[in-house]
Write a protein that holds these residues in place. Structure first.
Motif, PDB file in Angstrom:
ATOM      1  N   PHE A  74       1.055  -1.700  -0.057  1.00 59.36           N
ATOM      2  CA  PHE A  74      -0.066   0.147  -0.611  1.00 59.36           C
ATOM      3  C   PHE A  74       1.041   1.126   0.052  1.00 59.36           C
ATOM      4  N   ASN A  75       1.757   1.376   0.983  1.00 55.97           N
ATOM      5  CA  ASN A  75       2.513   2.352   1.300  1.00 55.97           C
ATOM      6  C   ASN A  75       3.976   2.604  -0.355  1.00 55.97           C
ATOM      7  N   THR A  76       3.889   1.880  -1.293  1.00 56.83           N
ATOM      8  CA  THR A  76       4.664   1.991  -2.477  1.00 56.83           C
ATOM      9  C   THR A  76       3.732   2.765  -3.498  1.00 56.83           C
ATOM     10  N   PHE A  77       1.942   1.576  -3.496  1.00 54.90           N
ATOM     11  CA  PHE A  77       1.244   2.438  -4.120  1.00 54.90           C
ATOM     12  C   PHE A  77       0.713   3.514  -4.165  1.00 54.90           C
ATOM     13  N   ARG A  78       0.416   3.783  -3.148  1.00 52.83           N
ATOM     14  CA  ARG A  78       0.625   5.760  -2.248  1.00 52.83           C
ATOM     15  C   ARG A  78       1.739   6.420  -2.588  1.00 52.83           C
ATOM     16  N   LEU A  79       3.375   6.099  -2.815  1.00 55.48           N
ATOM     17  CA  LEU A  79       4.685   6.837  -2.732  1.00 55.48           C
ATOM     18  C   LEU A  79       5.169   6.807  -4.337  1.00 55.48           C
ATOM     19  N   ALA A  80       4.437   5.884  -5.508  1.00 53.94           N
ATOM     20  CA  ALA A  80       4.411   5.845  -6.783  1.00 53.94           C
ATOM     21  C   ALA A  80       4.059   6.816  -7.725  1.00 53.94           C
ATOM     22  N   ARG A  81       4.028   6.831  -8.653  1.00 59.06           N
ATOM     23  CA  ARG A  81       3.268   7.237  -9.942  1.00 59.06           C
ATOM     24  C   ARG A  81       3.905   6.963 -11.009  1.00 59.06           C
ATOM     25  N   ALA A  82       3.739   7.213 -12.042  1.00 59.52           N
ATOM     26  CA  ALA A  82       3.975   7.323 -13.572  1.00 59.52           C
ATOM     27  C   ALA A  82       5.368   8.193 -13.671  1.00 59.52           C
ATOM     28  N   GLY A  83       5.918   7.509 -14.049  1.00 58.93           N
ATOM     29  CA  GLY A  83       6.877   8.105 -14.145  1.00 58.93           C
ATOM     30  C   GLY A  83       8.984   7.740 -13.409  1.00 58.93           C
ATOM     31  N   SER A  84       8.150   6.657 -12.533  1.00 56.33           N
ATOM     32  CA  SER A  84       8.824   6.876 -11.035  1.00 56.33           C
ATOM     33  C   SER A  84       9.533   5.194 -11.165  1.00 56.33           C
ATOM     34  N   VAL A  85      10.315   4.748 -10.492  1.00 53.95           N
ATOM     35  CA  VAL A  85      11.395   3.741 -10.121  1.00 53.95           C
ATOM     36  C   VAL A  85      11.434   3.398  -8.795  1.00 53.95           C
ATOM     37  N   VAL A  86      10.244   2.946  -8.918  1.00 53.58           N
ATOM     38  CA  VAL A  86      10.927   1.570  -7.815  1.00 53.58           C
ATOM     39  C   VAL A  86      12.066   0.947  -7.434  1.00 53.58           C
ATOM     40  N   HIS A  87      12.733   1.025  -5.768  1.00 49.60           N
ATOM     41  CA  HIS A  87      13.816   0.110  -6.053  1.00 49.60           C
ATOM     42  C   HIS A  87      13.901  -0.929  -4.980  1.00 49.60           C
ATOM     43  N   SER A  88      13.498  -2.243  -4.794  1.00 51.26           N
ATOM     44  CA  SER A  88      13.179  -2.627  -4.265  1.00 51.26           C
ATOM     45  C   SER A  88      14.193  -3.639  -3.377  1.00 51.26           C
ATOM     46  N   HIS A  89      14.411  -3.051  -2.502  1.00 54.55           N
ATOM     47  CA  HIS A  89      16.021  -4.973  -1.788  1.00 54.55           C
ATOM     48  C   HIS A  89      15.215  -5.976  -1.159  1.00 54.55           C
ATOM     49  N   ALA A  90      16.147  -7.039  -0.945  1.00 55.98           N
ATOM     50  CA  ALA A  90      15.161  -8.262  -0.701  1.00 55.98           C
ATOM     51  C   ALA A  90      15.991  -9.118  -0.645  1.00 55.98           C
ATOM     52  N   VAL A  91      15.798 -10.674  -0.156  1.00 52.59           N
ATOM     53  CA  VAL A  91      17.008 -11.821  -0.407  1.00 52.59           C
ATOM     54  C   VAL A  91      15.992 -12.061  -1.365  1.00 52.59           C
ATOM     55  N   GLN A  92      14.824 -11.739  -1.417  1.00 56.59           N
ATOM     56  CA  GLN A  92      13.782 -13.048  -2.423  1.00 56.59           C
ATOM     57  C   GLN A  92      13.591 -14.685  -1.810  1.00 56.59           C
ATOM     58  N   ASP A  93      13.652 -14.925  -0.653  1.00 57.40           N
ATOM     59  CA  ASP A  93      14.027 -16.310  -0.541  1.00 57.40           C
ATOM     60  C   ASP A  93      13.939 -16.568   1.212  1.00 57.40           C
ATOM     61  N   PRO A  94      12.883 -16.510   2.135  1.00 54.96           N
ATOM     62  CA  PRO A  94      11.840 -17.854   1.702  1.00 54.96           C
ATOM     63  C   PRO A  94      10.691 -17.500   0.634  1.00 54.96           C
ATOM     64  N   TRP A  95       9.783 -17.907   0.300  1.00 57.43           N
ATOM     65  CA  TRP A  95       8.617 -17.994  -0.851  1.00 57.43           C
ATOM     66  C   TRP A  95       7.734 -16.687   0.121  1.00 57.43           C
ATOM     67  N   LEU A  96       8.123 -16.216   1.513  1.00 65.32           N
ATOM     68  CA  LEU A  96       6.633 -15.170   2.233  1.00 65.32           C
ATOM     69  C   LEU A  96       7.919 -14.061   1.284  1.00 65.32           C
ATOM     70  N   VAL A  97       8.592 -14.086   1.548  1.00 70.78           N
ATOM     71  CA  VAL A  97       9.851 -12.520   1.382  1.00 70.78           C
ATOM     72  C   VAL A  97       9.548 -12.781  -0.418  1.00 70.78           C
ATOM     73  N   ALA A  98       9.573 -14.089  -0.742  1.00 72.76           N
ATOM     74  CA  ALA A  98       9.326 -13.520  -2.723  1.00 72.76           C
ATOM     75  C   ALA A  98       8.197 -13.097  -3.099  1.00 72.76           C
TER      76      ALA A  98
END
Length: 379
Positions: A74-98
């Motif tokens: 929800f916060n990403t949706f609130r902050l993002a807009r057309a033309g912006s870049v979302v740069h998301s950092h994570a370990v991407q594993d285990p499945w819940l994180v992915a």
């Protein structure tokens, strides 16, 4: 900048999504490096979305974590807009994180933003090509992310074949972690007595027992003209496994070598006075301590694991020793302690490598290229 970034800024908006302070570690370090970088802030509208994290339940299937994943999206949706870049950092594993990454990517794309992932997991960089395995739920998440995002940034080339197995079409640029090399004082690597340094969490998986055993062997051989410094948080009650390691270090007569928690400035001071950085670790992604040792020009004696062998070259930047090879570590330490001229030569090679591959200017420009490319593409 924080979420209260200046609305009048006309550059590309970049939302860095990552768990930051009070948490520590590689993800928090890289995220803060990005949002606090003066060069990036001069060109882009850098916004930090510090994701809520239930640290005691991290990566587990828990109601609290599901709520936080929804809140993050929800916060990403609130902050993002057309033309912006979302740069998301994570370990991407285990499945819940992915799947949390899937939620964030869907929210960003719904606002017309482009999405860059940044993979900080240790396993893809440690496992041999094709041997990195994830659960079925994780594979499904990777398959969706392969369609949703524009790139998944890797920190080392070793991760490419393992991530490509699950994300066959997305771009996988490799951008190494970094430090501002010019802010790290360079060691001569020639001191009397020579200083052996360990920096890291005081845990068994960091190879501290191997270091202690190797030094005990050297002492038994009469090679005792050195000073050992162990940099790590040794305060009691923070972690049971850490407490056990602190007790072992103390019981083996090395208690006075522990510095306790130190600031980054103090870490750099210790590096500037060091002759060897010894790191017999068992598992890493791309350790910042190795980058910092390179920047300080300190010869390195480290485990020959893929994550580190991708960073340094045996014989040029120090010595690479087989996992759990205590005699090998003892011999390498002894040989380098006995040869100050070689240490000085390695010191120069390490500083040069840090400037070429791990300097903040290199990191900044590679990241900025991606922001420009995808920010323009999204506008």
């Amino acid at each position: 900048m924080t979420e209260s970034a200046q609305p009048a800024f006309r550059g590309i908006r970049v939302i860095v999504v990552a768990h930051g302070p009070p948490l520590k570690g590689g993800i928090a370090t890289v995220a803060l490096d990005l949002v606090e970088d003066p060069g990036l802030n001069a060109e882009f509208e850098m916004v930090f979305q510090n994701t809520a994290q239930n640290d005691s339940q991290r990566g587990k299937f828990a109601v609290e974590n599901i709520k936080r994943a929804v809140a993050d999206a929800f916060n990403t949706f609130r902050l993002a807009r057309a033309g912006s870049v979302v740069h998301s950092h994570a370990v991407q594993d285990p499945w819940l994180v992915a799947w949390r990454q899937v939620c964030i990517a869907v929210a960003a794309r719904a606002r017309g933003a482009r999405v860059l992932l940044h993979n900080h997991n240790q396993a893809p960089y440690m496992e041999l090509p094709g041997e990195y395995k994830v659960s079925r739920l994780n594979r499904w998440a990777f398959a969706l992310l392969d369609k949703l995002v524009q790139a998944n940034i890797l920190i080392a080339p070793a991760g490419e074949p393992n991530i490509r197995k699950y994300m066959p079409t997305v771009a996988l640029p490799v951008i190494a972690n970094s430090v501002v090399v010019e802010t790290v004082p360079q060691s001569s690597a020639v001191h009397d007595p020579p200083v052996i340094l360990f920096i890291g969490e005081l845990l068994e998986r960091k190879g501290i027992v191997i270091l202690l055993d190797a030094l005990d062997q050297l002492d038994a051989q009469g090679v005792g003209n050195y000073e050992l410094r162990i940099l790590g948080d040794n305060r009691p009650g923070l972690d049971l496994l850490k407490d056990q390691m602190v007790n072992e270090i103390t019981a083996r007569g090395r208690g006075d070598t522990m510095t306790g928690p130190v600031s980054r400035t103090e870490v750099y001071r210790h590096l500037s006075e060091a002759d060897l950085y010894v790191f017999p670790t068992f598992t890493e992604g791309q350790p910042f301590t190795v980058i910092e040792a390179l920047a300080a020009g300190v010869p390195i004696v480290a485990s020959n694991i893929q994550a580190i062998s991708n960073m340094i070259t045996e014989g040029v930047h120090g010595r690479m020793i087989a996992l759990d090879d205590t005699p090998g570590f003892a011999q390498a330490i002894s040989e380098l302690l006995a040869d100050p001229q070689l240490r000085s030569q390695i010191s120069q090679a390490n500083r040069t490598l840090a400037l070429q591959r791990f300097d903040r200017a290199v990191f900044r420009e590679r990241i900025a290229e991606l922001y420009r490319e995808h920010g323009r593409a999204a506008q």
